[in-house]
Design a protein around this motif. Structure first.
Motif: not given
Length: 105
Positions: A23-28, A59-61
């Motif tokens: 995986x290569x993801x960024x959760x904000x 994806x930003x929470x």
């Protein structure tokens, strides 16, 4: 250290490397009460915590600190927070479901 920073470090500590293989993801995370921004960068089984807004977030929470603490502690999950109106998701909403897989309580 702030409560929000502590919660983010606790979330990072719950990282499940096998679930992140490939995986290569960024959760904000935009914590609205305190104007804090953090991101969890997940890449090939490694998770890095970064302070500040990340323009590359998939994806930003957007949530308050109490909701963040409840998610980290396992008292609630992202779906419950979203459906209860305590959190909104910006970006790829489908990736928000990966959070509980990658950061198990």
């Amino acid at each position: 250290m702030s409560d929000v920073a502590d919660a983010m470090k606790r979330m990072q500590a719950k990282f499940n490397p096998p679930a992140a293989a490939g995986l290569d993801l960024v959760f904000g995370f935009n914590v609205t009460d305190g104007d804090a921004h953090y991101s969890l960068v997940v890449k090939d089984g490694v998770c890095q915590l970064q302070e500040g807004e990340n323009p590359d977030a998939n994806c930003t929470f957007v949530l308050d600190s109490a909701t963040l603490k409840d998610i980290v502690s396992g008292e609630t999950d992202t779906m419950q927070a979203f459906m209860g109106g305590k959190m909104r998701v910006e970006g790829d909403m489908m990736l928000s479901h990966k959070l509980s897989e990658l950061f198990s309580a």
